[in-house]
Motif scaffolding. Sequence first.
Motif, short mmCIF file in Angstrom:
data_model
loop_
_atom_site.label_atom_id
_atom_site.label_comp_id
_atom_site.label_asym_id
_atom_site.label_seq_id
_atom_site.Cartn_x
_atom_site.Cartn_y
_atom_site.Cartn_z
N SER A 80 0.82 -1.22 0.00
CA SER A 80 0.00 0.00 0.00
C SER A 80 0.85 1.27 0.00
O SER A 80 0.36 2.34 -0.34
CB SER A 80 -0.96 0.01 1.19
OG SER A 80 -0.26 0.19 2.41
N HIS A 81 2.12 1.16 0.38
CA HIS A 81 3.00 2.33 0.43
C HIS A 81 3.96 2.40 -0.76
O HIS A 81 4.76 3.33 -0.84
CB HIS A 81 3.82 2.32 1.72
CG HIS A 81 3.01 2.61 2.94
ND1 HIS A 81 2.58 3.87 3.26
CD2 HIS A 81 2.52 1.78 3.89
CE1 HIS A 81 1.88 3.82 4.37
NE2 HIS A 81 1.82 2.56 4.77
N THR A 82 3.92 1.41 -1.64
CA THR A 82 4.86 1.39 -2.76
C THR A 82 4.10 1.40 -4.08
O THR A 82 2.91 1.10 -4.13
CB THR A 82 5.74 0.13 -2.70
OG1 THR A 82 4.91 -1.02 -2.68
CG2 THR A 82 6.63 0.13 -1.47
N GLY A 83 4.79 1.76 -5.13
CA GLY A 83 4.18 1.81 -6.45
C GLY A 83 4.79 2.93 -7.26
O GLY A 83 5.61 3.70 -6.77
N VAL A 114 14.78 -4.67 3.79
CA VAL A 114 16.02 -3.97 3.49
C VAL A 114 15.75 -3.00 2.34
O VAL A 114 15.18 -3.39 1.32
CB VAL A 114 17.14 -4.95 3.09
CG1 VAL A 114 18.44 -4.21 2.82
CG2 VAL A 114 17.35 -6.01 4.17
N ALA A 115 16.13 -1.74 2.53
CA ALA A 115 15.94 -0.72 1.49
C ALA A 115 17.24 -0.53 0.72
O ALA A 115 18.30 -0.31 1.31
CB ALA A 115 15.52 0.60 2.13
N PHE A 116 17.14 -0.65 -0.61
CA PHE A 116 18.28 -0.46 -1.50
C PHE A 116 18.04 0.79 -2.34
O PHE A 116 16.92 1.06 -2.76
CB PHE A 116 18.43 -1.65 -2.46
CG PHE A 116 18.85 -2.91 -1.79
CD1 PHE A 116 20.18 -3.27 -1.76
CD2 PHE A 116 17.92 -3.76 -1.21
CE1 PHE A 116 20.58 -4.45 -1.16
CE2 PHE A 116 18.31 -4.93 -0.60
CZ PHE A 116 19.64 -5.28 -0.57
N ASN A 123 18.99 1.26 4.42
CA ASN A 123 18.38 1.13 5.75
C ASN A 123 17.71 -0.24 5.82
O ASN A 123 17.50 -0.89 4.80
CB ASN A 123 17.35 2.24 5.97
CG ASN A 123 17.17 2.57 7.43
OD1 ASN A 123 17.62 1.85 8.31
ND2 ASN A 123 16.49 3.67 7.70
N LYS A 124 17.36 -0.67 7.04
CA LYS A 124 16.65 -1.93 7.19
C LYS A 124 15.93 -1.97 8.52
O LYS A 124 16.28 -1.24 9.45
CB LYS A 124 17.61 -3.10 7.00
CG LYS A 124 18.14 -3.78 8.22
CD LYS A 124 19.15 -4.85 7.82
CE LYS A 124 19.08 -6.04 8.70
NZ LYS A 124 20.08 -7.06 8.42
N PHE A 137 9.92 5.13 8.17
CA PHE A 137 11.04 4.42 7.54
C PHE A 137 11.25 4.93 6.11
O PHE A 137 12.37 5.19 5.71
CB PHE A 137 10.76 2.91 7.55
CG PHE A 137 11.82 2.08 6.87
CD1 PHE A 137 13.02 1.81 7.51
CD2 PHE A 137 11.60 1.56 5.61
CE1 PHE A 137 14.00 1.05 6.88
CE2 PHE A 137 12.57 0.80 4.98
CZ PHE A 137 13.77 0.54 5.62
N LEU A 138 10.18 5.05 5.35
CA LEU A 138 10.28 5.54 3.97
C LEU A 138 10.77 6.98 3.92
O LEU A 138 11.49 7.36 3.01
CB LEU A 138 8.94 5.41 3.26
CG LEU A 138 8.43 3.99 3.01
CD1 LEU A 138 7.03 4.01 2.43
CD2 LEU A 138 9.38 3.24 2.11
#
Length: 141
Positions: A80-83, A114-116, A123-124, A137-138
């Motif tokens: 729901s937070h990505t796209g 894990v965020a790339f 971050n993770k 986090f985002l």
Amino acid sequence: MFSQVIRSARPLAKAGPSIQPALIQRSFHASRIARDHFLDANDEAFTKRALDEANAKPVLVDFYAEWCQPCRVLTPLLKSHTGPESGYDLMTVNVDDYPDLAAKFKVSALPTVVAFKNGAVKNKFVGFRGDADIKKFLGML
């Protein structure tokens, strides 16, 4: 460019008694689309998307397992937070299918996200997070 002809069952406008069903021409473009969710990614997809140094769009990699109940709740929240409109992509990796990939990024508990960005870990977090924590986090990426 691809095209497809669709026959309409009714005429577009009444112009007289002998109207034939109208032919409507629709075109489909073969241009590249911005993908937003890469579910159940394999090693090749992971390397191509998450580790791409030219990819400035952050990719959240959700390491999960089918048997993990918190993972089943977290993944829909992440979706729901990505796209394309959010500026973040989501990739899921099943640790039971790809244990070497999970070990490479030190996944010791599930779920792990894990965020790339530009091919590097930015971050993770480990464990379930709620809606507000995911937004925070985002915001740090």
